[in-house]
Design a protein around this motif. Structure first.
Motif, short mmCIF file in Angstrom:
data_model
loop_
_atom_site.label_atom_id
_atom_site.label_comp_id
_atom_site.label_asym_id
_atom_site.label_seq_id
_atom_site.Cartn_x
_atom_site.Cartn_y
_atom_site.Cartn_z
N GLN A 64 0.82 -1.21 0.00
CA GLN A 64 0.00 0.00 0.00
C GLN A 64 0.86 1.26 0.00
OE1 GLN A 64 -2.93 -1.33 3.22
NE2 GLN A 64 -4.18 0.03 2.01
N ILE A 116 -0.36 -0.70 -4.85
CA ILE A 116 -1.80 -0.69 -5.12
C ILE A 116 -2.46 0.66 -4.94
CG2 ILE A 116 -2.14 -3.12 -4.65
CD1 ILE A 116 -3.01 -2.40 -1.86
N ASP A 128 -4.67 3.67 -4.08
CA ASP A 128 -5.98 3.87 -3.48
C ASP A 128 -6.96 2.73 -3.72
OD1 ASP A 128 -5.08 6.28 -2.54
OD2 ASP A 128 -5.95 7.47 -4.17
N GLN A 129 -6.57 1.70 -4.44
CA GLN A 129 -7.38 0.49 -4.65
C GLN A 129 -8.78 0.80 -5.19
OE1 GLN A 129 -6.62 -2.62 -1.41
NE2 GLN A 129 -6.16 -0.74 -0.31
N ASP A 133 -10.02 -0.28 -7.87
CA ASP A 133 -10.58 -1.55 -8.36
C ASP A 133 -9.80 -2.71 -7.76
OD1 ASP A 133 -11.63 -3.70 -9.80
OD2 ASP A 133 -10.39 -3.28 -11.55
N ASP A 147 -7.64 -4.75 -5.46
CA ASP A 147 -7.24 -4.52 -4.08
C ASP A 147 -6.33 -5.64 -3.59
OD1 ASP A 147 -8.94 -6.67 -3.65
OD2 ASP A 147 -10.52 -5.48 -2.72
N LYS A 191 -10.03 -2.40 3.59
CA LYS A 191 -11.35 -1.83 3.31
C LYS A 191 -12.46 -2.87 3.39
CE LYS A 191 -10.54 0.15 -0.69
NZ LYS A 191 -10.74 1.00 -1.90
N ASP A 192 -12.25 -4.01 2.76
CA ASP A 192 -13.26 -5.07 2.72
C ASP A 192 -12.72 -6.25 3.51
OD1 ASP A 192 -14.98 -7.17 2.09
OD2 ASP A 192 -15.35 -6.44 0.06
#
Length: 902
Positions: free
Chosen positions: A160, A185, A187-188, A190, A192, A217-218
């Protein structure tokens, strides 16, 4: 879980750069030079309308005018131009883009949203924005503004931070470490972390994955991908922000203990990832994983010419959980015969300061032949007597000869040459011998190998099931929670808490509610008659910590004392908290157990990973003692015991002096029950049991607090639970019937999602399947089904796969299994089915397939597909009757592709 088209981004055959520049020091110029001046053999084009040539490449004014269709587009143009560039690239047929540009913003109406919409329209994949780019050493592509392109190798790096990625590249260049891929990656938008974990987990060139994480994030997607990857290869993670924890005020002790970094640590542990604390440890871990496989055990032999260095290494080894190897008698005799009488005679094998190359070689050969160790660490302190480079050369020869003789069974050998020259390090690195600056680094490297082997073993273990007698009354519990929420209350009162715990068979001290002093005396008299003393506690929905208002009085032994204490408690509450709504007092039995342990158990809600289970030492000083461990639910007994063992108080649960051990499994069982409660009741926001008393007789809750609220939507669409690891989907349990609504083969059959503990029954099922039917199912003859193979079938991540077993209710035998595994973009699922041979053609397969179709529809899949051998006429006939489209595979003779649109 989307690896869709990622191979074209991470190993492209053609690349276009949009936004290149002639300006010295610009990102566009650096990337243009890196690609054009590097080893990339594919097609490369530069799009620029102002300059005819950049970095030796003739430019074109637009993507549409490129002489080829680029698989990958690298974008360094200003932020405002990015959405249009992505749209142009999609129209031209590009498969994906790496967006170096920063400043696209976030949320509705932003440039980021416009870029995402443009990509989705053309089914393009995006890496970034705000990243340094990607590197694909296998195809010679440096599509980044990092200085170096590392050599091809077997490590993948996902970061990141662009700076961290660039630093790893510089380190790799110095240490002759290669990479299979490096992805910054950003800001991801798409692609991630989870997508890349899935990709590199299945990449044959990647042996280990390195990960730098700042935030997730997920969580459910990340946990699903990480757990899948860690089963296959080592995943090493370093996370920043370890000290930014615990700053929030919490309503319960549990909430206060569940600091954010502790939750990340629990998540990494649950996923089977190897967490390291800093970049140096990450480098050392990479040094080890890139060069040698994991040993079968954790017994380390040390060979050194410096006794002090060896003792330091042994100290560190023991501290980290390793085992100093014991030299077997035969090898000890060999060393006695070959070494001076002054050698140490034990491990560490100190061969004395004047040891030269030949002495090192003979000692190392003996240790490599010794079955008493699993790996060898060779260390050298430079002296004026023996040349360190000659010793290194002979050690290298012994190691390479050992590898040639033993092949995959060769032992790992690690090296520490204190103060060594770069030439010695290069010698070791070029011969795949991990080498380190200090003994501490080397021992840590060895323990990373050990920990990975342990992780793989843990991920394939079959956990013990809960006691069959445990059947929670979830309906009653839900009614309690629903009543509290409809009453617009946040906290359950003690009477409701006792009823909630009774529904999950968690024992709690006798508890009564009294509205006034006389009612308190009445309840106390009942307890006095049983020989108990009494505790009184204030009852108020607005007063969470009762002791703050003097709302607790203990050890009451008479009715008069109860009457007086009740009046005093109510009076203090009114004086100190006049705004509080007071319902009376709680009357509880005082529990006197002289050798009891006080524990804390609870549930907390983390903003990233959802529900977290907390365990530790309880009592009023719980935060000060801070002896706790965290785990992500759901839990089984093995995970619960692991959670307990990670605390200091776990030692007190064992017997010592005249204190008997706590009843076996009693505490672990409560933890599993709490996790099940959290799965059944996602409205529980926090739960705090403090203390839970534990001794040889069992466990008892003395005090607890439970807060409820609206179910958070962070995991919406993937089940109602607030878990990052999807819990057991119990709602898919049901009885099966044939097409006419009758029993199948005269049996009452119950279908449910598969469980890890089903492994023995799956082995038994396979005994009732003929070799021919196994060949039709697995497309090849199968001679043996190993534990590891069956574990992968029974231990599912329900977020990406499902398997239903059909169980004969009278015998509890598994009669058949049907499973589905979604594709990388969760649009289609591939199915497989296996029945006992004697039950084919009796309606069981039909019933299982109907259940699978219903499940796939509920998950939002658009199609179910599969491959069937053309000779499997029975299966093809059933597929046609279920509505599947059947077509011959154009590439594989003898195989039919079947597909059902949902």
């Amino acid at each position: 879980m989307s690896t869709y088209r990622l191979n074209h981004l991470l190993s492209p055959r053609s690349v276009a750069l949009v936004g290149a520049s002639l300006r010295e020091g610009s990102v566009g110029r650096a990337i243009a030079q890196n690609i054009s001046g590097g080893k990339f053999k594919g097609q490369f084009g530069v799009v620029n309308s102002r300059h005819a040539e950049i970095a030796g490449v003739v430019t074109v004014p637009s993507i549409a005018e490129l002489p080829f269709v680029p698989e990958l587009v690298v974008i360094t143009a200003p932020a405002a131009a990015v959405p249009g560039i992505v749209d142009d690239a999609g129209q031209r047929g590009a498969i994906g883009a790496v967006i170096i540009t920063a400043g696209l913003g976030h949320g509705p109406g932003s440039l980021a949203e416009a870029t995402e919409q443009a990509a989705r329209k053309h089914r393009m994949r995006l890496i970034g924005p705000n990243c340094i780019g990607i590197m694909a050493p296998s195809v010679g592509l440096n599509a980044s503004f990092s200085t170096h392109l590392p050599a091809p190798g077997n490590l993948a790096l996902i970061s990141q931070s662009g700076a961290i990625a660039a630093g790893m590249v510089d380190w790799a260049a110095q240490r002759v470490v290669g990479f299979s891929g490096i992805v910054s990656i950003g800001d991801q938008l798409d692609v991630d972390i989870a997508d890349l974990l899935d990709y590199f987990a299945l990449d044959g060139a990647t042996h280990a994955i390195l990960l730098y994480v700042e935030s997730i994030k997920d969580a459910r997607k990340f946990m699903s991908a990480a757990r899948a990857a860690a089963r296959i290869k080592p995943v090493v993670v370093v996370k920043s922000g370890r000290m930014a924890q615990g700053a929030k005020a919490a309503a319960t002790h549990t909430g206060a203990l569940a600091g954010s970094d502790a939750v990340y640590d629990a998540a990494f542990r649950r996923a089977g990832m190897l967490r390291v604390s800093d970049l140096r440890e990450l480098f050392d871990c990479a040094e080890t994983l890139a060069r040698v496989p994991s040993p079968p055990g954790k017994r380390l032999a040390l060979l050194t010419n410096g006794g002090g260095l060896g003792v330091l290494a042994i100290d560190r080894l023991v501290e980290l959980g390793g085992i100093p190897a014991t030299i077997t008698p035969q090898i000890h005799a060999q060393l006695d015969a070959a070494l001076p009488s002054t050698w140490s005679g034990s491990n560490p094998v100190d061969i004395v300061g004047d040891a030269g190359a030949s002495r090192y070689a003979v000692a190392l050969e003996a240790l490599l032949a010794d079955p008493g160790n699993d790996a060898v660490l060779v260390m050298n302190v430079q002296t004026a007597i023996a040349a360190p480079d000659e010793i290194a050369s002979d050690v290298t020869k012994v190691v390479t000869d050992h590898r040639k003789k033993r092949g995959r069974a060769a032992k790992p050998v690690l090296a520490v040459w204190v103060g060594a020259s770069g030439a010695i390090s290069d010698l070791f690195s070029s011969n795949r011998i991990p080498n380190y600056i200090t003994e501490d680094d080397a021992v840590r490297g060895f323990m990373h190998l050990v920990r990975h082997r342990e992780v793989v073993a843990e991920l394939t273990q079959v956990p013990p099931a809960m006691p069959e007698s445990f059947t929670p009354d979830a309906a009653t519990a839900r009614k309690i929670v629903t009543t509290v929420i409809s009453d617009r209350r946040q906290w359950l009162n003690p009477i409701e808490i006792k009823e909630l715990f009774e529904a999950y068979d968690i024992p709690m001290v006798e508890t009564y509610l009294a509205a006034d002093a006389e009612e308190a005396v009445k309840h106390a008299s009942t307890l006095f008659a049983q020989g108990m003393t009494v505790a009184l506690k204030i009852m108020s929905r607005d007063i969470v910590h009762k002791s703050d208002v003097g709302g607790v009085v203990l050890n009451l032994t008479s009715s008069d004392a109860v009457r007086t204490a009740t009046a005093e408690i109510l009076g203090r509450a009114k004086a100190l908290r006049p705004d509080a709504r007071v319902s009376g007092v709680i009357v509880q039995a005082m529990i006197v157990r002289p050798k009891v342990r006080e524990l804390i158990l609870g549930l907390a809600d983390d903003p990233t990973f959802g529900t977290v289970v907390v365990f530790g030492r309880g009592g009023v000083a719980v935060e000060i003692i801070n002896d706790k461990a965290l785990a992500l639910p759901p839990l089984d007994m093995r995970l619960a015991h692991d959670l307990i063992e990670r605390t200091r108080v776990s030692r007190l649960l064992r017997a010592y002096r005249d204190v008997p051990a706590v009843k076996p499994d009693a505490v672990a069982t409560v933890l599993v029950k709490l996790a099940q409660m959290a799965a059944d009741l996602p409205e529980i926001r926090e739960l705090d049991i403090n203390p839970l008393l534990a001794d040889e007789a069992g466990v008892l809750v003395v005090d607890a607090r439970v807060a409820v609220g609206i179910v958070p939507r962070k995991f919406a669409g993937k089940g109602l639970s607030n878990f990052a690891v999807r819990p057991y989907p119990s709602r898919w349990q049901r009885h099966l019937e044939d097409r006419d609504g009758h029993l199948i083969d005269g049996r009452r059959i119950f279908a449910r999602p598969i469980r890890p503990e089903d492994e023995p029954q799956i082995h038994e099922l396979l005994r009732h399947v003929t070799a021919e039917d196994l060949r039709l199912r697995f497309f090849a003859p199968i001679k043996e089904f190993t534990h590891e193979f069956i574990a992968r079938l029974t231990q599912l991540d329900y977020a990406r796969a499902m398997a239903f077993v059909a169980v004969d209710e009278s015998t509890q035998e598994i009669l058949g299994v049907v499973r589905i595994h979604s594709d990388s973009i969760y649009e289609s699922g591939e199915y497989a089915i296996l029945l006992r041979t004697d039950l084919k053609g009796k309606g069981l397969g039909w019933a299982l397939m109907q259940l699978l179709i219903e499940y796939a529809k509920s998950e939002g899949l658009k199609a179910i597909s599969g491959e069937v051998l053309t000779e499997n006429i029975v299966m093809l006939d059933m597929c046609r009757k279920l509505g599947f489209e059947v077509k011959a595979d154009p590439a594989e003779h003898g195989i039919c592709n079947v597909k059902l649109a949902l």
